[in-house]
Design a protein around this motif. Structure first.
Motif, PDB file in Angstrom:
ATOM      1  N   LEU A 104       1.153  -1.044  -0.119  1.00  0.00           N
ATOM      2  CA  LEU A 104      -0.214  -0.190  -0.400  1.00  0.00           C
ATOM      3  C   LEU A 104       1.355   0.515   0.026  1.00  0.00           C
ATOM      4  CD1 LEU A 104      -2.735   1.312   0.397  1.00  0.00           C
ATOM      5  CD2 LEU A 104      -2.944   1.099   2.388  1.00  0.00           C
ATOM      6  N   THR A 105       0.911   2.090  -1.357  1.00  0.00           N
ATOM      7  CA  THR A 105       1.749   3.266  -1.238  1.00  0.00           C
ATOM      8  C   THR A 105       0.450   3.990  -2.094  1.00  0.00           C
ATOM      9  OG1 THR A 105       3.284   3.684  -2.187  1.00  0.00           O
ATOM     10  CG2 THR A 105       2.436   2.392  -3.598  1.00  0.00           C
ATOM     11  N   GLY A 106       1.811   5.380  -2.031  1.00  0.00           N
ATOM     12  CA  GLY A 106       0.498   6.230  -2.576  1.00  0.00           C
ATOM     13  C   GLY A 106       1.012   7.253  -4.279  1.00  0.00           C
ATOM     14  N   HIS A 107       0.199   7.626  -4.878  1.00  0.00           N
ATOM     15  CA  HIS A 107       1.034   8.303  -5.757  1.00  0.00           C
ATOM     16  C   HIS A 107      -0.364   9.729  -6.049  1.00  0.00           C
ATOM     17  CE1 HIS A 107       1.742   9.597  -9.638  1.00  0.00           C
ATOM     18  NE2 HIS A 107       0.261   9.184 -10.550  1.00  0.00           N
ATOM     19  N   GLU A 108       0.369  10.974  -6.604  1.00  0.00           N
ATOM     20  CA  GLU A 108      -0.358  12.071  -5.759  1.00  0.00           C
ATOM     21  C   GLU A 108      -0.641  12.381  -4.982  1.00  0.00           C
ATOM     22  OE1 GLU A 108      -1.748  13.003 -10.250  1.00  0.00           O
ATOM     23  OE2 GLU A 108       0.362  13.059 -10.809  1.00  0.00           O
ATOM     24  N   GLY A 109      -1.135  12.036  -3.897  1.00  0.00           N
ATOM     25  CA  GLY A 109      -1.522  11.704  -2.611  1.00  0.00           C
ATOM     26  C   GLY A 109      -3.151  11.270  -2.345  1.00  0.00           C
ATOM     27  N   ALA A 110      -3.213   9.910  -3.233  1.00  0.00           N
ATOM     28  CA  ALA A 110      -4.005   8.539  -3.509  1.00  0.00           C
ATOM     29  C   ALA A 110      -3.152   7.586  -3.232  1.00  0.00           C
ATOM     30  CB  ALA A 110      -5.106   9.375  -4.930  1.00  0.00           C
ATOM     31  N   PRO A 111      -3.895   7.147  -2.461  1.00  0.00           N
ATOM     32  CA  PRO A 111      -3.514   6.164  -2.108  1.00  0.00           C
ATOM     33  C   PRO A 111      -3.265   4.099  -2.675  1.00  0.00           C
ATOM     34  CG  PRO A 111      -6.416   5.943  -1.740  1.00  0.00           C
ATOM     35  CD  PRO A 111      -5.626   7.359  -1.553  1.00  0.00           C
ATOM     36  N   TYR A 112      -2.563   4.093  -3.258  1.00  0.00           N
ATOM     37  CA  TYR A 112      -2.290   3.160  -4.868  1.00  0.00           C
ATOM     38  C   TYR A 112      -1.555   1.898  -3.597  1.00  0.00           C
ATOM     39  CZ  TYR A 112      -3.712   6.271  -8.870  1.00  0.00           C
ATOM     40  OH  TYR A 112      -3.692   6.698  -8.994  1.00  0.00           O
ATOM     41  N   TRP A 113      -1.782   0.441  -4.723  1.00  0.00           N
ATOM     42  CA  TRP A 113      -0.682  -0.333  -4.204  1.00  0.00           C
ATOM     43  C   TRP A 113      -0.160  -0.633  -5.257  1.00  0.00           C
ATOM     44  CZ3 TRP A 113      -2.071  -3.323  -0.012  1.00  0.00           C
ATOM     45  CH2 TRP A 113      -3.402  -3.322   0.621  1.00  0.00           C
ATOM     46  N   LEU A 114       1.141  -1.639  -4.867  1.00  0.00           N
ATOM     47  CA  LEU A 114       2.301  -1.436  -6.017  1.00  0.00           C
ATOM     48  C   LEU A 114       2.078  -3.254  -5.564  1.00  0.00           C
ATOM     49  CD1 LEU A 114       4.612  -1.044  -8.024  1.00  0.00           C
ATOM     50  CD2 LEU A 114       6.153  -1.204  -5.529  1.00  0.00           C
ATOM     51  N   VAL A 115       1.758  -4.163  -6.738  1.00  0.00           N
ATOM     52  CA  VAL A 115       1.222  -5.250  -6.552  1.00  0.00           C
ATOM     53  C   VAL A 115       2.662  -5.737  -8.088  1.00  0.00           C
ATOM     54  CG1 VAL A 115       0.391  -6.686  -8.284  1.00  0.00           C
ATOM     55  CG2 VAL A 115      -1.510  -4.737  -7.109  1.00  0.00           C
ATOM     56  N   PHE A 116       2.978  -7.054  -7.052  1.00  0.00           N
ATOM     57  CA  PHE A 116       4.485  -7.906  -7.576  1.00  0.00           C
ATOM     58  C   PHE A 116       4.369  -8.640  -7.449  1.00  0.00           C
ATOM     59  CE2 PHE A 116       5.086  -6.844  -2.834  1.00  0.00           C
ATOM     60  CZ  PHE A 116       5.713  -8.362  -2.673  1.00  0.00           C
ATOM     61  N   ASN A 117       4.821  -9.686  -8.726  1.00  0.00           N
ATOM     62  CA  ASN A 117       4.745 -11.009  -8.724  1.00  0.00           C
ATOM     63  C   ASN A 117       6.355 -11.718  -9.470  1.00  0.00           C
ATOM     64  OD1 ASN A 117       3.798 -13.501  -8.860  1.00  0.00           O
ATOM     65  ND2 ASN A 117       3.442 -13.240 -11.188  1.00  0.00           N
ATOM     66  N   VAL A 118       6.256 -12.866  -8.364  1.00  0.00           N
ATOM     67  CA  VAL A 118       7.444 -13.553  -9.161  1.00  0.00           C
ATOM     68  C   VAL A 118       7.530 -15.249  -9.329  1.00  0.00           C
ATOM     69  CG1 VAL A 118      10.156 -14.556  -9.397  1.00  0.00           C
ATOM     70  CG2 VAL A 118       9.298 -11.832  -8.167  1.00  0.00           C
ATOM     71  N   TYR A 124      -5.354 -11.216  -6.933  1.00  0.00           N
ATOM     72  CA  TYR A 124      -6.913 -10.958  -7.709  1.00  0.00           C
ATOM     73  C   TYR A 124      -6.827  -9.630  -7.251  1.00  0.00           C
ATOM     74  CZ  TYR A 124      -7.338 -15.784  -9.688  1.00  0.00           C
ATOM     75  OH  TYR A 124      -6.745 -16.586 -10.667  1.00  0.00           O
ATOM     76  N   ARG A 125      -8.044  -8.790  -7.990  1.00  0.00           N
ATOM     77  CA  ARG A 125      -8.642  -7.787  -8.056  1.00  0.00           C
ATOM     78  C   ARG A 125     -10.197  -7.989  -7.999  1.00  0.00           C
ATOM     79  NH1 ARG A 125      -7.304  -1.506  -9.677  1.00  0.00           N
ATOM     80  NH2 ARG A 125      -8.262  -0.263  -8.051  1.00  0.00           N
ATOM     81  N   VAL A 134      -4.934 -10.165 -11.463  1.00  0.00           N
ATOM     82  CA  VAL A 134      -4.154  -8.716 -11.965  1.00  0.00           C
ATOM     83  C   VAL A 134      -2.583  -9.204 -12.579  1.00  0.00           C
ATOM     84  CG1 VAL A 134      -2.871  -6.714 -11.046  1.00  0.00           C
ATOM     85  CG2 VAL A 134      -5.098  -7.417 -10.146  1.00  0.00           C
ATOM     86  N   SER A 135      -2.004 -10.377 -11.917  1.00  0.00           N
ATOM     87  CA  SER A 135      -0.314 -10.688 -12.158  1.00  0.00           C
ATOM     88  C   SER A 135      -0.669 -11.231 -12.832  1.00  0.00           C
ATOM     89  CB  SER A 135      -0.047 -11.503 -10.946  1.00  0.00           C
ATOM     90  OG  SER A 135      -0.592 -12.470 -10.510  1.00  0.00           O
ATOM     91  N   VAL A 136       0.899 -11.785 -13.970  1.00  0.00           N
ATOM     92  CA  VAL A 136       1.051 -12.755 -14.595  1.00  0.00           C
ATOM     93  C   VAL A 136       2.042 -13.815 -14.718  1.00  0.00           C
ATOM     94  CG1 VAL A 136       1.867 -12.929 -17.038  1.00  0.00           C
ATOM     95  CG2 VAL A 136       0.243 -10.753 -16.942  1.00  0.00           C
ATOM     96  N   ASP A 137       1.037 -14.749 -14.860  1.00  0.00           N
ATOM     97  CA  ASP A 137       2.424 -16.307 -14.341  1.00  0.00           C
ATOM     98  C   ASP A 137       3.731 -16.610 -14.874  1.00  0.00           C
ATOM     99  OD1 ASP A 137      -0.134 -16.724 -12.331  1.00  0.00           O
ATOM    100  OD2 ASP A 137      -0.782 -18.389 -13.729  1.00  0.00           O
ATOM    101  N   HIS A 138       4.134 -16.681 -14.142  1.00  0.00           N
ATOM    102  CA  HIS A 138       5.718 -17.216 -14.813  1.00  0.00           C
ATOM    103  C   HIS A 138       5.715 -18.574 -15.005  1.00  0.00           C
ATOM    104  CE1 HIS A 138       6.885 -13.078 -13.362  1.00  0.00           C
ATOM    105  NE2 HIS A 138       6.646 -12.684 -14.450  1.00  0.00           N
ATOM    106  N   SER A 139       5.158 -19.141 -16.116  1.00  0.00           N
ATOM    107  CA  SER A 139       4.891 -20.273 -16.226  1.00  0.00           C
ATOM    108  C   SER A 139       4.953 -21.280 -17.924  1.00  0.00           C
ATOM    109  CB  SER A 139       3.792 -20.916 -16.043  1.00  0.00           C
ATOM    110  OG  SER A 139       2.539 -20.694 -16.221  1.00  0.00           O
ATOM    111  N   VAL A 140       5.328 -22.286 -17.961  1.00  0.00           N
ATOM    112  CA  VAL A 140       5.717 -22.957 -18.904  1.00  0.00           C
ATOM    113  C   VAL A 140       4.593 -23.128 -19.546  1.00  0.00           C
ATOM    114  CG1 VAL A 140       5.634 -24.883 -20.398  1.00  0.00           C
ATOM    115  CG2 VAL A 140       7.431 -24.410 -18.231  1.00  0.00           C
ATOM    116  N   MET A 141       3.462 -23.177 -18.607  1.00  0.00           N
ATOM    117  CA  MET A 141       1.695 -22.675 -19.589  1.00  0.00           C
ATOM    118  C   MET A 141       1.015 -21.721 -19.564  1.00  0.00           C
ATOM    119  SD  MET A 141      -1.730 -24.375 -17.731  1.00  0.00           S
ATOM    120  CE  MET A 141      -1.901 -22.612 -15.968  1.00  0.00           C
ATOM    121  N   GLN A 142       1.883 -20.537 -18.886  1.00  0.00           N
ATOM    122  CA  GLN A 142       1.006 -19.303 -19.310  1.00  0.00           C
ATOM    123  C   GLN A 142       1.966 -18.994 -19.964  1.00  0.00           C
ATOM    124  OE1 GLN A 142      -1.344 -17.219 -17.848  1.00  0.00           O
ATOM    125  NE2 GLN A 142      -1.006 -16.325 -20.255  1.00  0.00           N
ATOM    126  N   GLU A 143       3.211 -18.804 -20.776  1.00  0.00           N
ATOM    127  CA  GLU A 143       3.763 -18.963 -21.836  1.00  0.00           C
ATOM    128  C   GLU A 143       3.252 -19.194 -23.064  1.00  0.00           C
ATOM    129  OE1 GLU A 143       8.026 -19.735 -21.653  1.00  0.00           O
ATOM    130  OE2 GLU A 143       8.724 -17.821 -20.389  1.00  0.00           O
TER     131      GLU A 143
END
Length: 280
Positions: A104-118, A124-125, A134-143
């Motif tokens: 949970l962070t912010g941008h221009e005074g408003a709350p934002y989520w910095l989402v990350f994935n490995v 999900y949202r 939201v995230s994209v799998d790093h997997s053979v199936m996704q590729e």
């Protein structure tokens, strides 16, 4: 603004140990799925959680959090995994972990989520009764899906669906993907390891989120649905909401069916965090 959450993890009934780990320590929330055998996998996921817990102590409301900050935590976790394996004898032993989370962070005074994935743990949202990955799998199936060599209707019978192409492991420093999402009180985030999706569908997850207004109840209900009858893999889930003062409570992680106490966590939005796109 206040943040409310529920976190739950369980070995699943068919595994002798739980190699998953979760962190719910505002402003950071994450799930990690360890790999490398039950001893080394548990070490790797625990190392990820411990490292992020330490880094997040410096992530205060008046400090900008960027993708580079998250990546520094990931690389530190990797270095610690290498050191731990070396102390255990090294050789051909490997260990690693996925990680999927949000700060949970912010941008221009408003709350934002910095989402990350490995890896293939997911974020999900849930908004307007719709669950969106939201995230994209790093997997053979996704590729293969991205390349068109595997069709969505073939996913259920694909034999290599859990082979990942990126991890927080003992190899060379990895990269992460980042997304910056506006954070509001009309949606919630769901973080989960692949063990949850092995047992229940995205449609079932959306139904639970729509029926359970409290994040803690939603997390517990999702875990119970996944492990009913004995899940094939470890299962971990974190549900996070933003709310006005006094609206919601949180629970600490429920581990292997154990109960948890309730409390209220508050995280203030930060300012001047620039959007982050793509891979770091």
């Amino acid at each position: 603004m206040q943040v409310a959450w529920g976190a739950a993890t369980d070995a699943g009934g068919r595994r002798s140990a739980n190699e998953d780990a979760v962190l719910a320590q505002p402003p950071v929330f994450l799930v990690a799925d360890g790999m490398g055998g039950h001893v080394h996998g548990a070490m790797a996921s625990a190392t990820v959680v411990r490292t992020f817990a330490e880094f997040s102590d410096g992530w205060h409301p008046d400090v900008e959090v960027h993708g580079e900050d998250v990546l520094a935590a990931i690389h530190t976790a990797q270095a610690r995994i290498r050191t731990e394996l070396s102390e255990r004898g090294g050789g051909t032993i490997t260990a690693g972990s996925t990680v999927a989370g949000a700060v949970l962070t912010g941008h221009e005074g408003a709350p934002y989520w910095l989402v990350f994935n490995v890896g293939d743990s997911r974020v999900y949202r849930f908004s307007d009764r719709a669950l969106v990955q939201v995230s994209v799998d790093h997997s053979v199936m996704q590729e293969m899906l991205d390349a068109g060599s595997l069709q969505p209707d073939q996913v259920a019978v694909f034999t290599h669906k859990h082979v990942i192409t990126r991890a927080v492991d003992s190899g060379s420093d990895t990269t992460a993907d980042f997304w910056l999402l506006s954070a509001g009180t009309r949606e919630r985030l769901v973080l989960c390891t692949d063990g949850l999706l092995d047992e229940i569908s995205e449609e079932q997850i959306a139904e639970v989120l729509a029926e359970q207004p409290l994040a803690s109840a939603a997390a517990d209900t999702l875990l119970a649905a996944a492990i009913q009858g004995g899940a094939r893999d470890n299962v971990s889930v974190v549900v996070v909401d933003l709310a006005g003062a006094g609206e919601l409570a949180h629970t600490a992680p429920r581990v292997d069916g154990g109960s948890s106490s309730e409390a209220l966590g508050t995280t203030l939005p930060r300012e001047q965090v620039m959007p982050t796109e793509g891979s770091a």
